[in-house]
Motif scaffolding. Structure first.
Motif, PDB file in Angstrom:
ATOM      1  N   ILE A  13       0.837  -1.192   0.000  1.00 17.83           N
ATOM      2  CA  ILE A  13       0.000   0.000   0.000  1.00 17.83           C
ATOM      3  C   ILE A  13       0.878   1.250   0.000  1.00 17.83           C
ATOM      4  N   ASP A  14       0.610   2.161  -0.908  1.00 16.21           N
ATOM      5  CA  ASP A  14       1.403   3.390  -1.026  1.00 16.21           C
ATOM      6  C   ASP A  14       1.488   4.073   0.340  1.00 16.21           C
ATOM      7  N   ILE A  15       2.695   4.248   0.839  1.00 14.56           N
ATOM      8  CA  ILE A  15       2.866   4.772   2.190  1.00 14.56           C
ATOM      9  C   ILE A  15       2.446   6.234   2.284  1.00 14.56           C
ATOM     10  N   ASP A  16       2.729   7.023   1.253  1.00 12.48           N
ATOM     11  CA  ASP A  16       2.301   8.419   1.293  1.00 12.48           C
ATOM     12  C   ASP A  16       0.778   8.512   1.335  1.00 12.48           C
TER      13      ASP A  16
ATOM     14  N   GLN B 176      11.525   6.654   6.538  1.00 14.92           N
ATOM     15  CA  GLN B 176      11.690   5.673   7.613  1.00 14.92           C
ATOM     16  C   GLN B 176      10.960   4.367   7.325  1.00 14.92           C
ATOM     17  N   MET B 177       9.993   4.389   6.409  1.00 14.97           N
ATOM     18  CA  MET B 177       9.188   3.203   6.122  1.00 14.97           C
ATOM     19  C   MET B 177       9.428   2.649   4.727  1.00 14.97           C
TER      20      MET B 177
ATOM     21  N   LYS C 178      16.449  -2.571   8.696  1.00 14.43           N
ATOM     22  CA  LYS C 178      15.639  -1.461   8.203  1.00 14.43           C
ATOM     23  C   LYS C 178      14.315  -1.984   7.642  1.00 14.43           C
ATOM     24  N   PHE C 179      14.390  -3.076   6.913  1.00 19.36           N
ATOM     25  CA  PHE C 179      13.205  -3.668   6.298  1.00 19.36           C
ATOM     26  C   PHE C 179      12.161  -4.017   7.359  1.00 19.36           C
ATOM     27  N   ALA C 180      12.588  -4.676   8.440  1.00 20.71           N
ATOM     28  CA  ALA C 180      11.664  -5.065   9.505  1.00 20.71           C
ATOM     29  C   ALA C 180      11.068  -3.842  10.190  1.00 20.71           C
TER      30      ALA C 180
ATOM     31  N   ARG D 287       6.929  -2.282  11.109  1.00 17.37           N
ATOM     32  CA  ARG D 287       6.464  -1.827  12.412  1.00 17.37           C
ATOM     33  C   ARG D 287       5.693  -0.513  12.265  1.00 17.37           C
ATOM     34  N   GLY D 288       6.231   0.392  11.471  1.00 15.90           N
ATOM     35  CA  GLY D 288       5.554   1.661  11.275  1.00 15.90           C
ATOM     36  C   GLY D 288       4.273   1.519  10.481  1.00 15.90           C
ATOM     37  N   ILE D 289       4.300   0.657   9.466  1.00 17.89           N
ATOM     38  CA  ILE D 289       3.143   0.482   8.592  1.00 17.89           C
ATOM     39  C   ILE D 289       1.973  -0.159   9.330  1.00 17.89           C
TER      40      ILE D 289
END
Length: 557
Positions: free
Chosen positions: A110-113, A195-196, A217-219, A223-225
Protein backbone atom coordinates in the motif's frame (compact mmCIF):
# COMPACT_ATOMS: atom_id res chain seq x y z
CA UNK A 1 41.41 -22.64 -39.95
CA UNK A 2 40.17 -23.94 -43.30
CA UNK A 3 36.76 -22.96 -44.62
CA UNK A 4 35.52 -26.53 -44.10
CA UNK A 5 36.59 -26.59 -40.46
CA UNK A 6 35.06 -23.19 -39.90
CA UNK A 7 31.73 -24.28 -41.35
CA UNK A 8 31.80 -27.46 -39.25
CA UNK A 9 32.46 -25.38 -36.14
CA UNK A 10 29.52 -23.10 -36.94
CA UNK A 11 27.23 -26.11 -37.46
CA UNK A 12 28.28 -27.73 -34.18
CA UNK A 13 27.97 -24.41 -32.38
CA UNK A 14 24.45 -23.83 -33.67
CA UNK A 15 23.42 -27.39 -32.79
CA UNK A 16 24.67 -26.98 -29.21
CA UNK A 17 22.85 -23.70 -28.72
CA UNK A 18 19.64 -25.20 -30.11
CA UNK A 19 20.04 -28.29 -27.92
CA UNK A 20 20.38 -26.14 -24.81
CA UNK A 21 17.19 -24.28 -25.61
CA UNK A 22 15.20 -27.51 -25.78
CA UNK A 23 15.78 -27.99 -22.05
CA UNK A 24 14.38 -24.58 -21.11
CA UNK A 25 10.99 -24.51 -19.46
CA UNK A 26 9.67 -22.09 -22.08
CA UNK A 27 10.82 -24.15 -25.09
CA UNK A 28 7.48 -25.78 -25.86
CA UNK A 29 5.62 -22.51 -25.42
CA UNK A 30 7.90 -20.66 -27.80
CA UNK A 31 7.82 -23.48 -30.33
CA UNK A 32 4.02 -23.54 -30.40
CA UNK A 33 3.41 -19.79 -30.55
CA UNK A 34 1.06 -18.60 -33.28
CA UNK A 35 2.37 -16.82 -36.35
CA UNK A 36 1.19 -13.51 -34.88
CA UNK A 37 2.93 -14.19 -31.57
CA UNK A 38 6.16 -15.12 -33.34
CA UNK A 39 6.00 -11.90 -35.33
CA UNK A 40 5.40 -9.94 -32.14
CA UNK A 41 8.35 -11.71 -30.49
CA UNK A 42 10.58 -10.71 -33.40
CA UNK A 43 9.47 -7.09 -33.13
CA UNK A 44 10.06 -7.03 -29.36
CA UNK A 45 13.51 -8.58 -29.80
CA UNK A 46 14.51 -5.96 -32.35
CA UNK A 47 13.19 -3.08 -30.22
CA UNK A 48 14.98 -4.50 -27.19
CA UNK A 49 18.25 -4.74 -29.11
CA UNK A 50 17.89 -1.25 -30.52
CA UNK A 51 17.05 0.36 -27.23
CA UNK A 52 19.86 -1.52 -25.49
CA UNK A 53 22.35 -0.10 -27.96
CA UNK A 54 21.00 3.45 -28.08
CA UNK A 55 19.00 4.26 -24.97
CA UNK A 56 20.78 2.09 -22.38
CA UNK A 57 24.31 3.06 -23.33
CA UNK A 58 26.44 5.89 -21.98
CA UNK A 59 27.63 8.04 -24.90
CA UNK A 60 31.30 7.49 -25.57
CA UNK A 61 33.40 10.28 -24.12
CA UNK A 62 30.63 11.39 -21.78
CA UNK A 63 31.94 13.03 -18.62
CA UNK A 64 28.61 13.85 -17.03
CA UNK A 65 28.77 15.08 -13.46
CA UNK A 66 25.33 13.61 -12.78
CA UNK A 67 24.95 11.35 -9.77
CA UNK A 68 24.48 8.29 -12.01
CA UNK A 69 26.32 8.99 -15.31
CA UNK A 70 26.88 5.36 -16.38
CA UNK A 71 23.96 3.75 -18.20
CA UNK A 72 23.70 0.10 -19.26
CA UNK A 73 20.96 -2.52 -19.80
CA UNK A 74 20.12 -4.19 -16.50
CA UNK A 75 21.49 -1.37 -14.34
CA UNK A 76 20.23 -1.14 -10.78
CA UNK A 77 16.49 -0.71 -10.52
CA UNK A 78 16.68 2.28 -8.16
CA UNK A 79 18.33 4.39 -10.87
CA UNK A 80 16.72 2.83 -13.97
CA UNK A 81 13.08 2.94 -12.82
CA UNK A 82 12.20 6.38 -14.16
CA UNK A 83 14.37 6.05 -17.24
CA UNK A 84 12.62 2.92 -18.49
CA UNK A 85 9.32 4.83 -18.71
CA UNK A 86 10.65 6.62 -21.80
CA UNK A 87 11.09 3.47 -23.89
CA UNK A 88 8.88 1.62 -26.34
CA UNK A 89 9.68 -1.57 -24.46
CA UNK A 90 7.99 -0.06 -21.39
CA UNK A 91 4.80 0.60 -23.36
CA UNK A 92 4.81 -3.00 -24.52
CA UNK A 93 5.43 -4.53 -21.11
CA UNK A 94 2.91 -2.23 -19.42
CA UNK A 95 0.18 -3.50 -21.73
CA UNK A 96 1.04 -7.17 -21.24
CA UNK A 97 -1.55 -9.54 -19.71
CA UNK A 98 0.50 -10.70 -16.72
CA UNK A 99 -1.80 -13.34 -15.29
CA UNK A 100 -1.47 -13.72 -11.52
CA UNK A 101 0.64 -12.21 -8.76
CA UNK A 102 1.55 -15.09 -6.45
CA UNK A 103 4.13 -13.62 -4.05
CA UNK A 104 3.41 -10.28 -2.44
CA UNK A 105 3.07 -9.11 1.17
CA UNK A 106 -0.07 -7.06 1.47
CA UNK A 107 1.11 -4.74 4.25
CA UNK A 108 4.05 -3.73 2.06
CA UNK A 109 1.98 -3.05 -1.07
CA UNK A 110 0.00 0.00 0.00
CA UNK A 111 1.40 3.39 -1.03
CA UNK A 112 2.87 4.77 2.19
CA UNK A 113 2.30 8.42 1.29
CA UNK A 114 -1.36 7.59 0.62
CA UNK A 115 -1.75 5.80 3.99
CA UNK A 116 -0.24 8.79 5.75
CA UNK A 117 -2.75 11.04 4.00
CA UNK A 118 -5.57 8.81 5.22
CA UNK A 119 -4.31 8.93 8.80
CA UNK A 120 -4.07 12.73 8.63
CA UNK A 121 -7.62 12.99 7.29
CA UNK A 122 -9.40 10.37 9.44
CA UNK A 123 -9.88 11.40 13.08
CA UNK A 124 -8.35 9.18 15.72
CA UNK A 125 -4.78 8.38 14.60
CA UNK A 126 -1.91 8.82 17.01
CA UNK A 127 1.85 8.30 17.01
CA UNK A 128 4.38 7.44 19.71
CA UNK A 129 8.06 6.64 20.09
CA UNK A 130 10.20 5.18 22.89
CA UNK A 131 12.26 8.38 22.80
CA UNK A 132 12.25 11.82 21.25
CA UNK A 133 12.59 11.90 17.47
CA UNK A 134 14.89 14.94 17.55
CA UNK A 135 15.96 15.34 13.95
CA UNK A 136 19.71 15.10 13.44
CA UNK A 137 20.29 13.62 16.90
CA UNK A 138 20.91 10.16 15.46
CA UNK A 139 21.27 8.50 12.10
CA UNK A 140 19.07 5.70 13.49
CA UNK A 141 16.03 7.35 15.13
CA UNK A 142 14.02 5.36 17.68
CA UNK A 143 11.28 3.09 16.39
CA UNK A 144 7.92 4.81 16.15
CA UNK A 145 4.42 3.41 15.80
CA UNK A 146 0.99 4.59 14.77
CA UNK A 147 -2.22 3.80 16.64
CA UNK A 148 -5.92 4.12 15.87
CA UNK A 149 -7.61 5.38 19.05
CA UNK A 150 -10.67 7.40 17.94
CA UNK A 151 -12.12 7.80 21.43
CA UNK A 152 -8.95 8.85 23.22
CA UNK A 153 -9.24 12.44 24.55
CA UNK A 154 -6.69 14.92 23.26
CA UNK A 155 -4.73 16.67 25.99
CA UNK A 156 -4.77 20.46 25.92
CA UNK A 157 -0.97 20.68 25.83
CA UNK A 158 1.51 18.00 24.96
CA UNK A 159 5.23 18.01 24.40
CA UNK A 160 6.42 17.79 20.81
CA UNK A 161 7.67 14.39 19.74
CA UNK A 162 10.48 16.28 17.99
CA UNK A 163 11.78 17.88 21.22
CA UNK A 164 13.96 16.56 24.03
CA UNK A 165 11.24 16.91 26.69
CA UNK A 166 8.93 14.42 24.92
CA UNK A 167 7.80 11.70 27.36
CA UNK A 168 8.73 8.21 26.08
CA UNK A 169 5.83 6.31 24.47
CA UNK A 170 3.38 9.19 24.93
CA UNK A 171 0.64 9.13 22.29
CA UNK A 172 0.50 12.32 20.23
CA UNK A 173 -2.21 12.98 17.60
CA UNK A 174 -0.67 12.41 14.18
CA UNK A 175 -1.98 15.77 13.01
CA UNK A 176 -0.04 17.41 15.84
CA UNK A 177 3.10 15.40 15.03
CA UNK A 178 2.86 16.59 11.43
CA UNK A 179 2.10 20.19 12.36
CA UNK A 180 5.06 20.48 14.75
CA UNK A 181 7.62 18.92 12.40
CA UNK A 182 10.32 21.54 11.70
CA UNK A 183 9.42 21.46 7.99
CA UNK A 184 5.68 21.21 8.48
CA UNK A 185 3.28 18.55 7.20
CA UNK A 186 5.16 17.94 3.95
CA UNK A 187 8.41 17.58 5.86
CA UNK A 188 6.80 15.10 8.23
CA UNK A 189 5.50 13.01 5.36
CA UNK A 190 8.88 12.96 3.62
CA UNK A 191 10.59 11.97 6.87
CA UNK A 192 8.05 9.23 7.67
CA UNK A 193 8.24 7.81 4.14
CA UNK A 194 12.05 7.64 4.37
CA UNK A 195 11.69 5.67 7.61
CA UNK A 196 9.19 3.20 6.12
CA UNK A 197 10.91 2.53 2.79
CA UNK A 198 14.31 1.37 1.58
CA UNK A 199 15.83 4.60 0.30
CA UNK A 200 17.87 4.92 -2.87
CA UNK A 201 21.10 5.28 -0.90
CA UNK A 202 20.32 2.20 1.18
CA UNK A 203 19.51 0.22 -1.95
CA UNK A 204 22.50 1.35 -4.02
CA UNK A 205 25.47 2.35 -1.90
CA UNK A 206 25.34 0.27 1.27
CA UNK A 207 25.59 -3.20 -0.25
CA UNK A 208 28.83 -3.74 1.63
CA UNK A 209 26.89 -3.74 4.90
CA UNK A 210 25.22 -7.00 3.94
CA UNK A 211 21.82 -8.63 4.25
CA UNK A 212 21.40 -8.46 8.04
CA UNK A 213 21.82 -4.68 7.96
CA UNK A 214 19.19 -4.09 5.28
CA UNK A 215 16.79 -6.51 6.95
CA UNK A 216 16.93 -4.44 10.16
CA UNK A 217 15.64 -1.46 8.20
CA UNK A 218 13.20 -3.67 6.30
CA UNK A 219 11.66 -5.06 9.51
CA UNK A 220 11.37 -1.59 11.01
CA UNK A 221 9.32 -0.49 8.01
CA UNK A 222 6.64 -3.06 8.82
CA UNK A 223 6.46 -1.83 12.41
CA UNK A 224 5.55 1.66 11.27
CA UNK A 225 3.14 0.48 8.59
CA UNK A 226 1.22 -1.88 10.88
CA UNK A 227 -0.51 0.83 12.92
CA UNK A 228 -1.94 2.35 9.75
CA UNK A 229 -2.74 -0.81 7.80
CA UNK A 230 -4.38 -2.78 10.64
CA UNK A 231 -7.19 -0.32 11.27
CA UNK A 232 -10.58 -0.75 9.67
CA UNK A 233 -11.01 2.78 8.26
CA UNK A 234 -7.72 2.61 6.34
CA UNK A 235 -7.81 -1.11 5.58
CA UNK A 236 -11.20 -0.95 3.88
CA UNK A 237 -9.86 1.81 1.64
CA UNK A 238 -6.67 -0.14 0.96
CA UNK A 239 -8.32 -3.19 -0.58
CA UNK A 240 -10.04 -1.64 -3.64
CA UNK A 241 -7.13 0.73 -4.23
CA UNK A 242 -4.65 -2.15 -4.30
CA UNK A 243 -6.81 -4.39 -6.49
CA UNK A 244 -7.40 -1.59 -8.99
CA UNK A 245 -3.67 -0.89 -9.25
CA UNK A 246 -3.00 -4.55 -9.99
CA UNK A 247 -5.87 -4.83 -12.44
CA UNK A 248 -4.64 -1.75 -14.32
CA UNK A 249 -1.27 -3.45 -14.80
CA UNK A 250 -2.75 -6.54 -16.45
CA UNK A 251 -2.94 -8.69 -13.31
CA UNK A 252 -6.20 -10.63 -13.00
CA UNK A 253 -5.68 -12.43 -9.69
CA UNK A 254 -3.50 -12.08 -6.59
CA UNK A 255 -2.56 -14.19 -3.58
CA UNK A 256 -1.61 -11.84 -0.77
CA UNK A 257 0.65 -12.97 2.04
CA UNK A 258 0.04 -11.31 5.38
CA UNK A 259 -0.12 -11.86 9.11
CA UNK A 260 -3.85 -11.59 9.89
CA UNK A 261 -4.40 -10.14 13.32
CA UNK A 262 -7.09 -8.56 15.46
CA UNK A 263 -7.55 -4.94 14.51
CA UNK A 264 -9.63 -1.93 15.46
CA UNK A 265 -13.12 -1.51 14.08
CA UNK A 266 -14.06 1.94 12.90
CA UNK A 267 -14.72 4.06 15.97
CA UNK A 268 -13.38 1.51 18.45
CA UNK A 269 -10.37 1.77 20.74
CA UNK A 270 -10.45 -1.96 21.53
CA UNK A 271 -9.08 -4.50 19.03
CA UNK A 272 -11.17 -7.46 17.96
CA UNK A 273 -10.49 -10.69 19.92
CA UNK A 274 -9.44 -12.66 16.81
CA UNK A 275 -8.75 -12.27 13.10
CA UNK A 276 -12.24 -13.10 11.89
CA UNK A 277 -13.46 -9.53 11.52
CA UNK A 278 -10.31 -8.64 9.59
CA UNK A 279 -11.07 -11.44 7.13
CA UNK A 280 -14.71 -10.39 6.96
CA UNK A 281 -13.68 -6.86 5.98
CA UNK A 282 -11.34 -8.22 3.32
CA UNK A 283 -14.02 -10.50 1.87
CA UNK A 284 -16.58 -7.68 1.80
CA UNK A 285 -14.26 -5.21 0.07
CA UNK A 286 -13.09 -7.85 -2.41
CA UNK A 287 -16.67 -8.68 -3.34
CA UNK A 288 -17.55 -5.00 -3.60
CA UNK A 289 -14.61 -4.35 -5.94
CA UNK A 290 -15.22 -7.38 -8.16
CA UNK A 291 -18.88 -6.35 -8.51
CA UNK A 292 -17.99 -2.79 -9.52
CA UNK A 293 -17.39 -1.41 -12.99
CA UNK A 294 -13.68 -0.97 -12.19
CA UNK A 295 -13.44 -4.61 -11.11
CA UNK A 296 -15.05 -6.04 -14.22
CA UNK A 297 -12.91 -8.90 -15.52
CA UNK A 298 -10.85 -9.20 -12.33
CA UNK A 299 -10.68 -12.82 -11.21
CA UNK A 300 -10.29 -12.25 -7.48
CA UNK A 301 -7.87 -12.50 -4.58
CA UNK A 302 -7.05 -14.88 -1.74
CA UNK A 303 -4.81 -14.70 1.32
CA UNK A 304 -1.85 -16.85 2.29
CA UNK A 305 -1.78 -16.87 6.08
CA UNK A 306 1.70 -16.12 7.38
CA UNK A 307 3.35 -16.51 10.77
CA UNK A 308 6.67 -14.95 11.75
CA UNK A 309 9.26 -17.72 11.77
CA UNK A 310 11.30 -16.35 14.66
CA UNK A 311 8.44 -16.67 17.17
CA UNK A 312 8.26 -19.33 19.89
CA UNK A 313 6.43 -22.62 19.40
CA UNK A 314 3.61 -21.39 21.59
CA UNK A 315 3.01 -18.24 19.57
CA UNK A 316 3.35 -20.06 16.26
CA UNK A 317 0.89 -22.73 17.35
CA UNK A 318 -1.56 -20.00 18.40
CA UNK A 319 -1.24 -18.39 14.96
CA UNK A 320 -1.80 -21.76 13.30
CA UNK A 321 -4.86 -22.37 15.48
CA UNK A 322 -6.20 -18.99 14.41
CA UNK A 323 -5.52 -19.93 10.79
CA UNK A 324 -7.46 -23.19 11.17
CA UNK A 325 -10.49 -21.53 12.75
CA UNK A 326 -10.39 -18.71 10.22
CA UNK A 327 -10.22 -21.16 7.34
CA UNK A 328 -13.32 -22.92 8.67
CA UNK A 329 -15.11 -19.57 8.94
CA UNK A 330 -13.88 -18.11 5.61
CA UNK A 331 -12.89 -21.09 3.43
CA UNK A 332 -12.70 -19.18 0.13
CA UNK A 333 -10.49 -16.41 1.55
CA UNK A 334 -7.51 -18.42 2.81
CA UNK A 335 -5.45 -20.20 0.14
CA UNK A 336 -2.50 -21.54 2.16
CA UNK A 337 0.07 -21.09 4.91
CA UNK A 338 3.66 -19.81 5.08
CA UNK A 339 6.35 -18.68 7.53
CA UNK A 340 7.85 -15.22 6.97
CA UNK A 341 10.69 -13.07 8.27
CA UNK A 342 14.41 -13.11 7.59
CA UNK A 343 15.40 -16.72 7.01
CA UNK A 344 19.02 -16.26 8.12
CA UNK A 345 18.02 -15.06 11.60
CA UNK A 346 14.71 -16.89 11.91
CA UNK A 347 14.07 -20.50 12.79
CA UNK A 348 14.78 -22.98 9.95
CA UNK A 349 12.03 -25.26 8.71
CA UNK A 350 13.67 -28.33 10.24
CA UNK A 351 13.15 -26.76 13.66
CA UNK A 352 9.53 -26.03 12.78
CA UNK A 353 8.89 -29.53 11.42
CA UNK A 354 6.87 -30.78 14.45
CA UNK A 355 4.56 -27.77 14.13
CA UNK A 356 4.18 -28.35 10.39
CA UNK A 357 3.27 -32.00 10.89
CA UNK A 358 0.79 -31.09 13.64
CA UNK A 359 -0.78 -28.50 11.35
CA UNK A 360 -1.14 -30.99 8.51
CA UNK A 361 -2.76 -33.51 10.86
CA UNK A 362 -5.21 -30.88 12.09
CA UNK A 363 -6.10 -29.96 8.51
CA UNK A 364 -6.78 -33.62 7.72
CA UNK A 365 -8.91 -34.14 10.82
CA UNK A 366 -10.95 -31.00 10.14
CA UNK A 367 -11.10 -31.67 6.36
CA UNK A 368 -9.50 -28.30 5.59
CA UNK A 369 -7.33 -27.65 2.53
CA UNK A 370 -4.50 -25.34 3.67
CA UNK A 371 -1.42 -26.23 1.59
CA UNK A 372 2.06 -24.87 2.25
CA UNK A 373 3.57 -22.13 0.07
CA UNK A 374 6.88 -21.75 1.89
CA UNK A 375 9.59 -19.14 1.69
CA UNK A 376 12.87 -21.05 1.33
CA UNK A 377 16.41 -20.39 0.16
CA UNK A 378 16.17 -16.59 0.26
CA UNK A 379 19.86 -16.43 1.12
CA UNK A 380 23.43 -16.37 -0.15
CA UNK A 381 24.61 -19.40 1.81
CA UNK A 382 25.52 -22.81 0.48
CA UNK A 383 24.94 -25.69 2.88
CA UNK A 384 23.93 -23.62 5.91
CA UNK A 385 20.62 -23.97 7.77
CA UNK A 386 18.88 -21.31 5.68
CA UNK A 387 19.96 -22.88 2.41
CA UNK A 388 18.72 -26.25 3.72
CA UNK A 389 15.20 -24.84 4.07
CA UNK A 390 14.84 -25.76 0.40
CA UNK A 391 15.12 -29.45 1.24
CA UNK A 392 12.45 -29.25 3.92
CA UNK A 393 10.12 -27.15 1.77
CA UNK A 394 10.25 -29.82 -0.92
CA UNK A 395 9.79 -32.72 1.53
CA UNK A 396 6.87 -30.91 3.18
CA UNK A 397 5.14 -30.75 -0.24
CA UNK A 398 5.19 -26.97 -0.59
CA UNK A 399 3.21 -26.38 -3.79
CA UNK A 400 5.29 -23.36 -4.66
CA UNK A 401 8.52 -22.02 -3.13
CA UNK A 402 9.03 -18.33 -2.49
CA UNK A 403 12.35 -16.91 -3.74
CA UNK A 404 14.48 -20.11 -3.78
CA UNK A 405 17.40 -17.82 -4.57
CA UNK A 406 19.98 -20.49 -3.64
CA UNK A 407 18.27 -23.34 -5.53
CA UNK A 408 20.58 -23.03 -8.55
CA UNK A 409 23.40 -24.50 -6.42
CA UNK A 410 21.55 -27.78 -5.88
CA UNK A 411 21.28 -30.06 -8.94
CA UNK A 412 19.40 -32.82 -7.09
CA UNK A 413 16.86 -30.38 -5.64
CA UNK A 414 16.38 -28.81 -9.07
CA UNK A 415 15.35 -32.19 -10.45
CA UNK A 416 13.00 -32.76 -7.49
CA UNK A 417 11.37 -29.37 -8.04
CA UNK A 418 10.80 -30.27 -11.68
CA UNK A 419 9.57 -33.79 -10.96
CA UNK A 420 7.13 -32.57 -8.30
CA UNK A 421 5.91 -29.64 -10.40
CA UNK A 422 6.85 -26.97 -7.88
CA UNK A 423 6.83 -23.40 -9.15
CA UNK A 424 9.47 -20.93 -7.97
CA UNK A 425 8.11 -17.49 -7.06
CA UNK A 426 10.93 -15.17 -8.12
CA UNK A 427 11.15 -11.53 -7.00
CA UNK A 428 14.17 -10.10 -8.87
CA UNK A 429 13.86 -6.45 -7.83
CA UNK A 430 13.38 -7.46 -4.21
CA UNK A 431 16.52 -9.60 -4.39
CA UNK A 432 18.48 -6.62 -5.66
CA UNK A 433 17.22 -4.14 -3.08
CA UNK A 434 17.66 -6.63 -0.22
CA UNK A 435 21.28 -7.23 -1.29
CA UNK A 436 21.12 -10.77 -2.59
CA UNK A 437 22.38 -9.56 -5.95
CA UNK A 438 23.96 -6.33 -7.17
CA UNK A 439 21.61 -6.03 -10.15
CA UNK A 440 19.40 -8.14 -12.41
CA UNK A 441 22.37 -9.20 -14.58
CA UNK A 442 23.83 -11.35 -11.78
CA UNK A 443 20.52 -12.94 -10.78
CA UNK A 444 20.41 -16.78 -10.76
CA UNK A 445 16.93 -17.04 -12.30
CA UNK A 446 18.23 -17.79 -15.83
CA UNK A 447 20.22 -20.72 -14.43
CA UNK A 448 16.98 -22.27 -13.17
CA UNK A 449 15.00 -21.57 -16.32
CA UNK A 450 17.78 -23.03 -18.48
CA UNK A 451 17.36 -26.27 -16.52
CA UNK A 452 13.61 -26.40 -17.05
CA UNK A 453 12.37 -24.99 -13.73
CA UNK A 454 9.00 -23.23 -13.78
CA UNK A 455 9.16 -19.62 -12.56
CA UNK A 456 6.73 -16.78 -11.99
CA UNK A 457 7.67 -13.11 -11.55
CA UNK A 458 6.53 -11.24 -8.43
CA UNK A 459 7.01 -7.87 -6.72
CA UNK A 460 7.24 -9.00 -3.05
CA UNK A 461 7.10 -5.67 -1.12
CA UNK A 462 6.76 -2.89 -3.70
CA UNK A 463 5.76 -0.02 -1.39
CA UNK A 464 8.76 -0.57 0.89
CA UNK A 465 11.22 -1.42 -1.87
CA UNK A 466 10.65 1.78 -3.83
CA UNK A 467 8.73 0.49 -6.85
CA UNK A 468 6.49 3.51 -6.99
CA UNK A 469 3.72 1.24 -8.27
CA UNK A 470 1.97 -1.98 -7.39
CA UNK A 471 2.04 -3.98 -10.61
CA UNK A 472 4.56 -6.29 -12.21
CA UNK A 473 5.69 -4.18 -15.15
CA UNK A 474 8.98 -3.24 -13.49
CA UNK A 475 9.99 -6.85 -12.83
CA UNK A 476 8.90 -7.98 -16.29
CA UNK A 477 10.78 -5.10 -17.92
CA UNK A 478 14.00 -5.73 -16.01
CA UNK A 479 14.00 -9.42 -16.92
CA UNK A 480 13.19 -8.79 -20.58
CA UNK A 481 15.91 -6.16 -20.96
CA UNK A 482 18.58 -8.11 -19.08
CA UNK A 483 18.31 -11.60 -20.58
CA UNK A 484 18.27 -12.13 -24.33
CA UNK A 485 17.11 -15.75 -24.02
CA UNK A 486 13.88 -14.67 -22.31
CA UNK A 487 12.18 -12.65 -25.02
CA UNK A 488 8.45 -12.20 -25.40
CA UNK A 489 7.87 -15.95 -25.27
CA UNK A 490 9.79 -16.33 -22.02
CA UNK A 491 7.83 -13.53 -20.37
CA UNK A 492 4.58 -15.01 -21.62
CA UNK A 493 5.42 -18.46 -20.26
CA UNK A 494 6.06 -17.01 -16.81
CA UNK A 495 2.72 -15.19 -16.97
CA UNK A 496 0.93 -18.34 -18.09
CA UNK A 497 2.56 -20.34 -15.31
CA UNK A 498 1.39 -17.77 -12.77
CA UNK A 499 -2.14 -18.74 -13.81
CA UNK A 500 -1.37 -22.45 -13.94
CA UNK A 501 0.06 -22.49 -10.38
CA UNK A 502 -2.54 -20.14 -8.86
CA UNK A 503 -4.70 -21.47 -6.01
CA UNK A 504 -8.00 -20.15 -7.32
CA UNK A 505 -9.91 -22.68 -5.23
CA UNK A 506 -9.26 -25.44 -2.72
CA UNK A 507 -7.91 -28.60 -4.34
CA UNK A 508 -6.50 -31.86 -3.04
CA UNK A 509 -3.08 -32.94 -4.23
CA UNK A 510 -4.40 -34.91 -7.19
CA UNK A 511 -6.60 -32.11 -8.49
CA UNK A 512 -3.81 -29.57 -7.95
CA UNK A 513 -1.31 -31.54 -10.02
CA UNK A 514 -3.83 -32.18 -12.77
CA UNK A 515 -4.38 -28.44 -13.09
CA UNK A 516 -0.66 -27.62 -12.97
CA UNK A 517 0.11 -30.23 -15.61
CA UNK A 518 -2.68 -28.99 -17.91
CA UNK A 519 -4.63 -32.24 -17.80
CA UNK A 520 -7.92 -30.50 -16.97
CA UNK A 521 -10.05 -29.07 -19.75
CA UNK A 522 -12.93 -27.83 -17.59
CA UNK A 523 -13.24 -25.86 -14.38
CA UNK A 524 -11.96 -22.57 -13.02
CA UNK A 525 -8.27 -22.98 -13.87
CA UNK A 526 -8.91 -24.22 -17.40
CA UNK A 527 -11.25 -21.30 -18.04
CA UNK A 528 -8.77 -18.75 -16.75
CA UNK A 529 -5.90 -20.23 -18.73
CA UNK A 530 -8.08 -19.95 -21.82
CA UNK A 531 -8.92 -16.34 -21.02
CA UNK A 532 -5.25 -15.49 -20.49
CA UNK A 533 -4.26 -17.10 -23.81
CA UNK A 534 -6.89 -15.06 -25.64
CA UNK A 535 -5.59 -11.89 -24.00
CA UNK A 536 -2.04 -12.88 -24.94
CA UNK A 537 -2.95 -13.26 -28.61
CA UNK A 538 -4.75 -9.89 -28.55
CA UNK A 539 -1.64 -8.31 -27.02
CA UNK A 540 0.57 -9.82 -29.72
CA UNK A 541 -1.74 -8.49 -32.43
CA UNK A 542 -1.55 -5.05 -30.82
CA UNK A 543 2.27 -5.20 -30.82
CA UNK A 544 2.36 -6.12 -34.50
CA UNK A 545 -0.05 -3.33 -35.38
CA UNK A 546 1.41 -0.67 -33.11
CA UNK A 547 5.17 -1.23 -33.33
CA UNK A 548 6.01 -2.87 -36.64
CA UNK A 549 6.64 0.52 -38.21
CA UNK A 550 8.55 1.88 -35.25
CA UNK A 551 11.54 -0.33 -35.93
CA UNK A 552 12.81 2.25 -38.39
CA UNK A 553 11.81 5.20 -36.18
CA UNK A 554 13.45 6.92 -33.28
CA UNK A 555 13.44 6.34 -29.55
CA UNK A 556 11.85 8.88 -27.29
CA UNK A 557 14.50 10.73 -25.31
Amino acid sequence: MTQTKFQRHLQERSALLDQEKTIRHDHAFKTNMSTTAQKAAEIVARIRQRESEIFWTTPEGSHSEAKHPVVFPGMSFAISRDRMHKTSLWRIVSAMPKGSLLHAHMEAMIDIDWMLDQALQIPGFWMSSPASLMLGASTNPPAFEFYYRPNRPVAEATASIWEADYSPNELIPITEVARTHPSGVSGFKSWAISQMTITEDEALYHHHRGIVDIWKKFASCFRGIAGLFYSEPIFRRCVPRLLQQLHSDGIKYVELRLVPRPFHRTGSDTPEPDSHYFLECFAQELQRYCSSADGSGFWGARLIWTAIRSLSDGLLRASMQDCLSSKAAYPTVIAGFDFVGQEDLGRPLIELLPLCEWFQQECAQRTLQIPFFFHAGECLGDGDATDANLVDAILLKSRRIGHAFSLYKHPVLIEMVKDQNILIEMCPISHEVLRLTANILTHPMPALQARGVAVSLNNDDPAILGHGGNGLSYDFYQVLLAFENTGLGGLAKMAEDSVRWAAFEDEDETAWLEGVEGRVTEGVKAARLGEWRTAFEDWCQWIVKEFAGELEGGIEE
